[in-house]
Scaffold this motif. Structure first.
Motif, PDB file in Angstrom:
ATOM      1  N   PRO A 132       0.547 -19.910   7.394  1.00 51.53           N
ATOM      2  CA  PRO A 132       0.360 -19.239   7.478  1.00 51.53           C
ATOM      3  C   PRO A 132       0.398 -18.257   9.164  1.00 51.53           C
ATOM      4  O   PRO A 132      -0.147 -18.985  10.078  1.00 51.53           O
ATOM      5  N   PRO A 133      -0.081 -16.625   8.845  1.00 49.14           N
ATOM      6  CA  PRO A 133      -0.374 -16.202   9.938  1.00 49.14           C
ATOM      7  C   PRO A 133      -1.241 -16.211  10.385  1.00 49.14           C
ATOM      8  O   PRO A 133      -2.694 -16.726   9.720  1.00 49.14           O
ATOM      9  N   PRO A 134      -1.892 -16.253  11.815  1.00 57.00           N
ATOM     10  CA  PRO A 134      -2.893 -16.068  12.517  1.00 57.00           C
ATOM     11  C   PRO A 134      -4.159 -15.391  12.080  1.00 57.00           C
ATOM     12  O   PRO A 134      -4.167 -14.469  11.866  1.00 57.00           O
ATOM     13  N   GLY A 135      -5.042 -16.400  11.283  1.00 56.90           N
ATOM     14  CA  GLY A 135      -6.709 -15.805  10.702  1.00 56.90           C
ATOM     15  C   GLY A 135      -6.003 -15.477   9.864  1.00 56.90           C
ATOM     16  O   GLY A 135      -6.825 -14.459   8.895  1.00 56.90           O
ATOM     17  N   TYR A 136      -5.228 -15.937   8.936  1.00 54.16           N
ATOM     18  CA  TYR A 136      -4.953 -16.007   7.382  1.00 54.16           C
ATOM     19  C   TYR A 136      -6.351 -16.385   6.327  1.00 54.16           C
ATOM     20  O   TYR A 136      -7.058 -17.355   6.230  1.00 54.16           O
ATOM     21  N   GLN A 137      -6.963 -14.709   5.195  1.00 54.02           N
ATOM     22  CA  GLN A 137      -7.663 -14.996   4.295  1.00 54.02           C
ATOM     23  C   GLN A 137      -7.067 -15.406   2.775  1.00 54.02           C
ATOM     24  O   GLN A 137      -6.046 -14.877   2.657  1.00 54.02           O
ATOM     25  N   VAL A 138      -7.684 -15.990   2.052  1.00 50.61           N
ATOM     26  CA  VAL A 138      -7.336 -15.867   0.718  1.00 50.61           C
ATOM     27  C   VAL A 138      -7.672 -14.742   0.343  1.00 50.61           C
ATOM     28  O   VAL A 138      -8.333 -13.365   0.996  1.00 50.61           O
ATOM     29  N   PRO A 139      -6.167 -14.331   0.017  1.00 49.69           N
ATOM     30  CA  PRO A 139      -6.260 -13.107  -0.802  1.00 49.69           C
ATOM     31  C   PRO A 139      -7.339 -12.905  -1.876  1.00 49.69           C
ATOM     32  O   PRO A 139      -7.695 -13.225  -2.485  1.00 49.69           O
ATOM     33  N   ILE A 140      -7.409 -11.398  -1.870  1.00 50.26           N
ATOM     34  CA  ILE A 140      -8.767 -10.524  -2.271  1.00 50.26           C
ATOM     35  C   ILE A 140      -8.320 -10.718  -4.528  1.00 50.26           C
ATOM     36  O   ILE A 140      -7.079 -10.883  -4.312  1.00 50.26           O
ATOM     37  N   LYS A 141      -9.178 -11.098  -4.963  1.00 48.65           N
ATOM     38  CA  LYS A 141      -8.985 -11.113  -6.277  1.00 48.65           C
ATOM     39  C   LYS A 141      -8.440 -10.384  -7.264  1.00 48.65           C
ATOM     40  O   LYS A 141      -9.256  -8.879  -7.012  1.00 48.65           O
ATOM     41  N   TRP A 142      -7.479 -10.502  -7.975  1.00 46.91           N
ATOM     42  CA  TRP A 142      -7.188  -8.822  -9.075  1.00 46.91           C
ATOM     43  C   TRP A 142      -8.744  -9.002  -9.991  1.00 46.91           C
ATOM     44  O   TRP A 142      -9.354  -9.851 -10.088  1.00 46.91           O
ATOM     45  N   PRO A 143      -9.241  -7.355 -10.239  1.00 43.76           N
ATOM     46  CA  PRO A 143      -7.937  -6.923 -10.294  1.00 43.76           C
ATOM     47  C   PRO A 143      -7.948  -5.631  -8.849  1.00 43.76           C
ATOM     48  O   PRO A 143      -7.455  -4.600  -8.775  1.00 43.76           O
ATOM     49  N   LYS A 144      -8.806  -6.020  -8.248  1.00 42.16           N
ATOM     50  CA  LYS A 144      -9.306  -5.614  -6.504  1.00 42.16           C
ATOM     51  C   LYS A 144      -8.382  -5.142  -5.893  1.00 42.16           C
ATOM     52  O   LYS A 144      -7.778  -4.352  -4.997  1.00 42.16           O
ATOM     53  N   SER A 145      -7.390  -6.417  -6.137  1.00 43.47           N
ATOM     54  CA  SER A 145      -6.331  -6.745  -5.028  1.00 43.47           C
ATOM     55  C   SER A 145      -4.699  -5.578  -5.129  1.00 43.47           C
ATOM     56  O   SER A 145      -4.209  -5.234  -4.171  1.00 43.47           O
ATOM     57  N   ARG A 146      -5.457  -4.646  -7.059  1.00 43.05           N
ATOM     58  CA  ARG A 146      -4.005  -3.850  -6.827  1.00 43.05           C
ATOM     59  C   ARG A 146      -4.528  -2.734  -5.577  1.00 43.05           C
ATOM     60  O   ARG A 146      -3.219  -2.135  -5.502  1.00 43.05           O
ATOM     61  N   ASP A 147      -5.441  -2.779  -5.500  1.00 44.47           N
ATOM     62  CA  ASP A 147      -6.041  -1.268  -4.325  1.00 44.47           C
ATOM     63  C   ASP A 147      -5.918  -1.738  -3.325  1.00 44.47           C
ATOM     64  O   ASP A 147      -6.241  -0.629  -2.212  1.00 44.47           O
ATOM     65  N   GLU A 148      -5.975  -2.873  -2.820  1.00 43.89           N
ATOM     66  CA  GLU A 148      -6.601  -3.515  -1.225  1.00 43.89           C
ATOM     67  C   GLU A 148      -6.116  -5.088  -1.199  1.00 43.89           C
ATOM     68  O   GLU A 148      -6.744  -5.508  -1.907  1.00 43.89           O
ATOM     69  N   VAL A 149      -5.851  -5.038  -0.292  1.00 40.24           N
ATOM     70  CA  VAL A 149      -5.604  -6.375   0.212  1.00 40.24           C
ATOM     71  C   VAL A 149      -5.689  -6.735   1.749  1.00 40.24           C
ATOM     72  O   VAL A 149      -6.339  -5.737   2.670  1.00 40.24           O
ATOM     73  N   TRP A 150      -6.090  -7.891   2.546  1.00 37.57           N
ATOM     74  CA  TRP A 150      -6.180  -8.333   4.068  1.00 37.57           C
ATOM     75  C   TRP A 150      -5.139  -8.194   4.653  1.00 37.57           C
ATOM     76  O   TRP A 150      -3.588  -8.300   4.615  1.00 37.57           O
ATOM     77  N   LYS A 151      -5.114  -7.169   5.718  1.00 37.08           N
ATOM     78  CA  LYS A 151      -4.161  -6.521   6.726  1.00 37.08           C
ATOM     79  C   LYS A 151      -3.350  -8.076   7.511  1.00 37.08           C
ATOM     80  O   LYS A 151      -2.637  -8.038   7.821  1.00 37.08           O
ATOM     81  N   VAL A 152      -4.343  -8.941   7.804  1.00 36.05           N
ATOM     82  CA  VAL A 152      -3.230 -10.673   8.920  1.00 36.05           C
ATOM     83  C   VAL A 152      -2.587 -11.216   7.979  1.00 36.05           C
ATOM     84  O   VAL A 152      -2.141 -11.335   8.698  1.00 36.05           O
TER      85      VAL A 152
END
Length: 614
Positions: A132-152
């Motif tokens: 994974p890319p450096p600093g990878y985070q577990v993705p934001i959960k649906w339904p919030k993820s429709r509108d935002e994701v982690w840039k890293v």
């Protein structure tokens, strides 16, 4: 005398340094051959020759997995696989431009062949784990993820700048947000979707038309905001875009939890059967629909249902200048010969509708182009099949039915579809299949219950979907399923689409067309047994599954006991851990020899060294 001895010593030191430099240079050359941009290691056999030095100790790995030095039937089992170079963090093996350059494939760029699948030969495969890319985070959960994701997780912000006037995406601190804009709907996909429904005079300005519009094909989808906003209307879209100059658009879509697939309208048929979609959509998708006698528009026609719509938002639709007007006239003449009619036209958008029957095709003057496809053409054969510039007529049954004959959503999910007999199934077999998978899925979720919450899983892939009953059994969960039907017949993918689900065709001896880390759960029902029968590598499939699975994601293997025991030997090497194992003989007689094995992928990060981040 002393001077001569000194000169001899200097000569010896010089020779010694030359030898050292030659050895060092040779070592660098060998290292570059194995660690260059082409790959870390080639071939599964070479993996068995490597020691456990890539990760060193891994004390937190699952204790039930085999330690380095243990043996399986085919040789030594390793403690670890090599890790790919950081430059391959987003590797898609069959859509790898470096491979195209290295192998000097002669491709026609004007036909988009360089965006189609070109898989490496076994000796050139990247048999290493994608970090994974450096600093990878577990993705934001649906339904919030429709509108935002982690840039890293997807550190690509060029689209935010390039499409800043269209509201595709905006960088906000550690996150990237998606306001819902698009090339032709700057003020939001929701308003645009409502405008399409108004144009078609659908009840309550809802594009689902009381369940009669369920499956949509969005070609050139951008970051898939159109498809994302359709979900609240009980419409599921297959959002498609190539790995082109906007190469991360599909990666963003999947990170958001929106159904999407990497593909292109090029020279091969789309991996979807005929009559799959009620509506196709193109918002400034930059496709030359007139090329090669309209072959791309005819491919769109193949996948549209009787009475299906094509919503086209583009400058040609409102003809602002001479060139736009020229294209509009030619395109209008083409679709008229294809028997499409304008259902609505407003501002920047035109919506065409396909005929319900073959009547118009039969009434065309002899020699009219494009011709009808030959009677022996199978419109549902798609794996590696070249496109044809011809119209796919309806079957006699579809012609008589004056439409698809499908029930509205959600009834169509559980109603035996009219094409069921095409794949050799009866209504009774269909209903039994539903009952069986309902029970199986309930058992899966019971086994997973200690590990998951209601929002843990969003993107699911059923790697051998059959009739789609696994996905149908998940209808009450906030998930979507990519149903994969293998290229081996019977081709049941059209049944899956007729049920209001989506999917694609694939051969699991090759890599799947998606970015790394895009699915939360993979369901592998006898997939390993199938590829062994074909003579393909289990190791290659395990590495591919690791590539497309998100860290902390799950795999459900349902297969014969020897297969499950073999997979267990690779857990430590893959940084996977066992969650649960269960016999399935209580579910049905046909499951007597099957074992259910549930696995979770660990989150590990790499910088100068590798470490577990559990």
């Amino acid at each position: 005398m002393m001077r001569g001895r000194s000169e001899d010593n200097q000569k010896r030191r010089l020779v010694t340094w030359v030898v050292v430099l030659m050895i060092f240079g040779g070592g660098l050359y060998l290292y570059s051959q194995n660690h260059g941009s082409s790959a870390i290691e080639y071939g599964s056999k070479s993996l068995r020759k490597l020691g456990s030095s890539y990760w060193g100790g891994d004390d937190d790995a699952d204790d039930s997995s085999t330690k380095a030095g243990d043996y399986a039937d085919d040789g030594i089992i390793l403690k670890s696989f090599p890790v790919c170079d950081d430059r391959h963090i987003e590797l898609i093996p069959c859509l790898d431009r470096h491979l195209i350059y290295q192998t000097r494939l002669k491709l026609d760029l004007s036909l988009m062949e360089h965006y189609e699948r070109h898989c490496p030969q076994p000796e050139r495969r990247y048999n290493c784990l994608i970090p994974p890319p450096p600093g990878y985070q577990v993705p934001i959960k649906w339904p919030k993820s429709r509108d935002e994701v982690w840039k890293v997780n997807i550190p690509h912000t060029h689209l935010a700048t390039e499409k800043s006037d269209q509201n595709w995406m905006v960088v906000k601190g550690e996150k990237i947000s998606f306001p819902g804009g698009g090339t032709h709907f700057h003020y939001g996909a929701d308003k645009y979707i409502a405008s399409l429904a108004r144009m078609l005079k659908f009840p309550n300005n809802k594009l689902n038309n009381r369940g009669h519009v369920r499956t949509v094909f969005d070609v050139g989808c951008g970051v898939a905001s159109f498809g994302g906003y359709l979900l609240s209307s009980d419409i599921i879209a297959m959002s498609l875009a190539p790995n082109d100059v906007h190469q991360n658009q599909i990666q963003f879509a999947l990170e958001r939890g929106i159904p999407a697939y990497l593909g292109v309208l090029g020279t091969k048929r789309l991996p979807y059967p005929s009559r799959s979609f009620e509506l196709a959509h193109c918002s400034r998708c930059r496709i030359d629909w007139l090329q090669r006698n309209g072959i791309l528009l005819l491919e769109l026609d193949r996948v549209l249902r009787p009475g299906g719509y094509f919503a086209y938002s583009s400058p040609e639709a409102y003809a602002q200048d001479e060139e736009d007007l020229r294209i509009w006239r030619k395109m209008s003449a083409l679709v008229e010969r294809m028997c499409w009619k304008i259902a609505a036209k407003q501002n920047q958008t035109v919506i065409w509708v396909k005929p319900l029957t073959n009547d118009c095709y039969m009434e065309r003057a002899p020699g009219t182009e494009p011709p009808l496809c030959k009677s022996d053409d199978d419109p549902d054969a798609v794996w590696g099949v070249p496109m044809e510039a011809c119209i796919t007529p309806y079957s006699d049954q579809q012609h008589r039915a004056r439409g698809s004959g499908l029930a509205p959503w959600p009834a169509r999910l559980t109603t035996p579809p009219p094409r069921l007999a095409d794949v050799g199934y009866t209504n009774e077999m269909f209903e039994k299949d539903m009952e069986l998978w309902q029970q199986r899925v309930e058992n899966y979720w019971n086994l997973l219950s200690a590990k998951i919450k209601p929002d843990t899983i969003r993107n699911i892939m059923d790697m051998k979907a059959h009739l789609g009953s696994f996905a149908a059994a998940l209808k009450d969960k906030d998930v979507w399923v990519m149903n994969v039907v293998t290229e081996i017949r019977p081709n049941t993918l059209k049944i899956i689409y007729d049920r209001g689900l989506i999917g694609t065709t694939h051969d699991w001896c090759e890599a799947f067309s998606t970015y790394p880390r895009t699915y939360d759960l993979l369901h592998a029902w006898t997939v390993f047994s199938d590829i062994e029968m074909k003579g393909c590598s289990v190791e290659d499939l395990l590495i591919e599954m690791d590539r497309i699975l998100r860290p902390k994601g799950f795999i459900i293997v349902r297969d014969k006991r020897p297969i499950v025991e073999l997979i267990k030997k690779y857990l430590k090497a893959l940084h996977w851990e066992a969650v649960a194992t269960a016999d399935s003989n209580q579910e049905s007689e046909q499951d007597e020899d099957d074992v259910v094995f549930i696995i979770q992928k660990k989150l590990w990060l790499t910088s100068e060294s590798f470490r577990s981040s559990d």
